[in-house]
Design a protein around this motif. Sequence first.
Motif, PDB file in Angstrom:
ATOM      1  N   ASP A 154      12.582   6.208  15.914  1.00  0.00           N
ATOM      2  CA  ASP A 154      13.318   7.203  16.574  1.00  0.00           C
ATOM      3  C   ASP A 154      14.231   6.510  16.450  1.00  0.00           C
ATOM      4  O   ASP A 154      15.271   5.982  17.457  1.00  0.00           O
ATOM      5  CB  ASP A 154      12.527   7.557  17.718  1.00  0.00           C
ATOM      6  N   LYS A 155      15.836   6.999  15.907  1.00  0.00           N
ATOM      7  CA  LYS A 155      17.085   6.714  15.634  1.00  0.00           C
ATOM      8  C   LYS A 155      17.909   6.670  16.834  1.00  0.00           C
ATOM      9  O   LYS A 155      18.839   6.112  17.235  1.00  0.00           O
ATOM     10  CB  LYS A 155      18.218   7.180  14.710  1.00  0.00           C
ATOM     11  N   ASP A 156      18.090   7.995  17.803  1.00  0.00           N
ATOM     12  CA  ASP A 156      18.105   8.234  18.743  1.00  0.00           C
ATOM     13  C   ASP A 156      17.910   7.213  20.022  1.00  0.00           C
ATOM     14  O   ASP A 156      18.854   6.903  20.538  1.00  0.00           O
ATOM     15  CB  ASP A 156      18.159  10.046  19.214  1.00  0.00           C
ATOM     16  N   GLU A 157      16.372   7.070  19.930  1.00  0.00           N
ATOM     17  CA  GLU A 157      15.785   5.772  20.993  1.00  0.00           C
ATOM     18  C   GLU A 157      16.663   4.670  20.334  1.00  0.00           C
ATOM     19  O   GLU A 157      16.786   4.050  21.650  1.00  0.00           O
ATOM     20  CB  GLU A 157      14.645   5.966  20.474  1.00  0.00           C
ATOM     21  N   ARG A 158      16.959   4.282  19.444  1.00  0.00           N
ATOM     22  CA  ARG A 158      17.142   2.813  19.238  1.00  0.00           C
ATOM     23  C   ARG A 158      18.417   2.942  19.434  1.00  0.00           C
ATOM     24  O   ARG A 158      19.363   1.629  20.454  1.00  0.00           O
ATOM     25  CB  ARG A 158      17.058   2.616  17.766  1.00  0.00           C
ATOM     26  N   ARG A 159      19.373   4.043  19.525  1.00  0.00           N
ATOM     27  CA  ARG A 159      20.835   3.369  20.037  1.00  0.00           C
ATOM     28  C   ARG A 159      21.008   4.306  21.758  1.00  0.00           C
ATOM     29  O   ARG A 159      21.923   3.480  21.529  1.00  0.00           O
ATOM     30  CB  ARG A 159      22.051   5.250  19.472  1.00  0.00           C
ATOM     31  N   LYS A 160      19.815   4.371  21.771  1.00  0.00           N
ATOM     32  CA  LYS A 160      19.697   4.641  23.548  1.00  0.00           C
ATOM     33  C   LYS A 160      19.627   3.048  24.169  1.00  0.00           C
ATOM     34  O   LYS A 160      20.190   2.889  25.383  1.00  0.00           O
ATOM     35  CB  LYS A 160      19.063   5.453  24.176  1.00  0.00           C
ATOM     36  N   ILE A 161      19.273   2.481  23.136  1.00  0.00           N
ATOM     37  CA  ILE A 161      18.480   0.609  23.358  1.00  0.00           C
ATOM     38  C   ILE A 161      19.536   0.116  23.519  1.00  0.00           C
ATOM     39  O   ILE A 161      20.077  -0.634  24.627  1.00  0.00           O
ATOM     40  CB  ILE A 161      17.384   0.005  23.030  1.00  0.00           C
ATOM     41  N   LEU A 162      20.136   0.129  21.952  1.00  0.00           N
ATOM     42  CA  LEU A 162      21.779  -0.258  22.455  1.00  0.00           C
ATOM     43  C   LEU A 162      22.924  -0.515  23.423  1.00  0.00           C
ATOM     44  O   LEU A 162      23.524  -1.276  23.607  1.00  0.00           O
ATOM     45  CB  LEU A 162      21.734  -0.163  20.379  1.00  0.00           C
ATOM     46  N   ASP A 163      22.881   0.647  23.356  1.00  0.00           N
ATOM     47  CA  ASP A 163      23.540   1.449  24.487  1.00  0.00           C
ATOM     48  C   ASP A 163      23.319   0.822  25.736  1.00  0.00           C
ATOM     49  O   ASP A 163      24.264   0.738  26.708  1.00  0.00           O
ATOM     50  CB  ASP A 163      24.385   2.777  24.248  1.00  0.00           C
ATOM     51  N   THR A 164      22.507   0.853  26.372  1.00  0.00           N
ATOM     52  CA  THR A 164      21.632   0.467  27.330  1.00  0.00           C
ATOM     53  C   THR A 164      21.663  -1.416  27.669  1.00  0.00           C
ATOM     54  O   THR A 164      22.923  -0.917  28.708  1.00  0.00           O
ATOM     55  CB  THR A 164      20.459   0.630  27.886  1.00  0.00           C
ATOM     56  N   TYR A 165      21.642  -2.177  27.299  1.00  0.00           N
ATOM     57  CA  TYR A 165      21.738  -2.954  27.200  1.00  0.00           C
ATOM     58  C   TYR A 165      23.094  -4.287  26.044  1.00  0.00           C
ATOM     59  O   TYR A 165      23.091  -4.203  25.109  1.00  0.00           O
ATOM     60  CB  TYR A 165      19.833  -3.822  26.592  1.00  0.00           C
ATOM     61  N   SER A 166      23.326  -4.754  27.336  1.00  0.00           N
ATOM     62  CA  SER A 166      24.522  -5.575  26.642  1.00  0.00           C
ATOM     63  C   SER A 166      24.617  -6.966  27.037  1.00  0.00           C
ATOM     64  O   SER A 166      23.527  -7.316  27.802  1.00  0.00           O
ATOM     65  CB  SER A 166      25.889  -5.126  27.148  1.00  0.00           C
ATOM     66  N   VAL A 167      25.075  -7.731  25.812  1.00  0.00           N
ATOM     67  CA  VAL A 167      25.216  -8.696  25.962  1.00  0.00           C
ATOM     68  C   VAL A 167      26.051  -9.197  27.328  1.00  0.00           C
ATOM     69  O   VAL A 167      26.458  -8.837  27.979  1.00  0.00           O
ATOM     70  CB  VAL A 167      26.136  -9.573  25.175  1.00  0.00           C
ATOM     71  N   ASN A 168      25.373 -10.228  27.788  1.00  0.00           N
ATOM     72  CA  ASN A 168      26.433 -10.784  29.341  1.00  0.00           C
ATOM     73  C   ASN A 168      25.617  -9.865  30.517  1.00  0.00           C
ATOM     74  O   ASN A 168      25.674 -10.600  32.276  1.00  0.00           O
ATOM     75  CB  ASN A 168      27.392 -10.894  29.543  1.00  0.00           C
ATOM     76  N   ASP A 169      24.481  -9.213  30.107  1.00  0.00           N
ATOM     77  CA  ASP A 169      24.235  -7.893  31.192  1.00  0.00           C
ATOM     78  C   ASP A 169      22.809  -9.144  31.199  1.00  0.00           C
ATOM     79  O   ASP A 169      23.081 -10.354  30.977  1.00  0.00           O
ATOM     80  CB  ASP A 169      23.438  -7.115  30.967  1.00  0.00           C
ATOM     81  N   SER A 170      21.510  -8.738  32.876  1.00  0.00           N
ATOM     82  CA  SER A 170      20.635  -9.624  33.322  1.00  0.00           C
ATOM     83  C   SER A 170      19.696  -8.944  33.169  1.00  0.00           C
ATOM     84  O   SER A 170      19.667  -7.553  33.152  1.00  0.00           O
ATOM     85  CB  SER A 170      21.276 -10.309  34.751  1.00  0.00           C
TER      86      SER A 170
END
Length: 267
Positions: A154-170
Motif C-alpha cells: 500500500d503506497k500510503d502505508e509505505r509513505r507513513k512508514i518512511l515518515d515515521t522512522y528517521s535515521v538516528n532515531d532509536s
Amino acid sequence: MTKHGQRRQLKRVAAPKLFPIPRKKGGKFVIKPSPGPHPANRCIPLGIIIRDILGYARSLKEVRKILNEKVVKIDGRVVRDYKFPVGMMDVIELTKTEEYYRILPFRKKLVLHKISPTEAKYKVVRIIGKRYVKNGYIQINLEDGRNILFKTEDKDERRKILDTYSVNDSLLISIPDQKIMNHFELKINKYAIITAGLHMGEHGIIKEIHEKFGPKASTVIITTPTNEELITALDYILVIGDDRPAISLPDPKEYEEIMRRSWPMPE
C-alpha cells in the motif's frame, strides 16, 4: 613477496583501548574479534569477556569448552565463537548461572551491567538507514547489523512508514525475534546516552540540536541528572527513552565495583 591481506592475529600492545586487558603482560598476542555486527574498535571479543572480565575460565581452552556447551547466548541466540564481537547494548545470557548482562558505555569504557531476566528480553538500537528492497518492501537498517522488513504494498502505508522512522532515531526491539516495542525519535526533551568521545557514558535530557553540514559537524547539548550541560557530536548520541531511560543504567555510586569487576588493575 610481501603480504597484502589482513592479519589474522592481533598484538596485545596494539589492541583497542576498550579491551580490558593488561598491555605488557599475559603474552604477545590477544584475541582478535571476528567480522560481525560491531567494528573491531567498538567491541569486546566474547572470549575476553568470559576469561578476563567474568573470570569463568583461566585459559582459552576452557573458554572453548564453555562455549561448546551452548550455555552462552548473545541477544537470545547461542554463540560458540570465542572471537564473536560483543558490542554496545548487546545482552549476554549465561544459562547455567542465570546471569544477564548488557554492554553499556560508562566512564569512557564499555562495561558489563547486570540486568534482570525481564530486561534481557529487549535492547535499544539506532536506525542508520532505510531503503526500498525487492517487491517494493521497506527495509530499516539498524546499527548492530539487523534489518527490519515492512512487507506492505500500500503506497500510503509505505509513505507513513518512511515518515515515521528517521535515521538516528532509536527502536526498542525484542530479542531475538526483533519485534518493535517502542520508537524513540531524536528530538529535544528525549533521554539519550553518549556512546563515544570525551563524554562517553554520560546521559541526560536532550536540550538543543544543532544540525550542520559535514562529518561530525552536527552537535547536541544534553543536560545530565546533575544539571551539567555537555556538548557532543550528533553521531555519538543514542536516544534510549522519552523522559526517562527505557533500560537500566550503571549507578555512579557503584563506579568502583563496576570498574573492578570489568577492568583489571593498572600495571
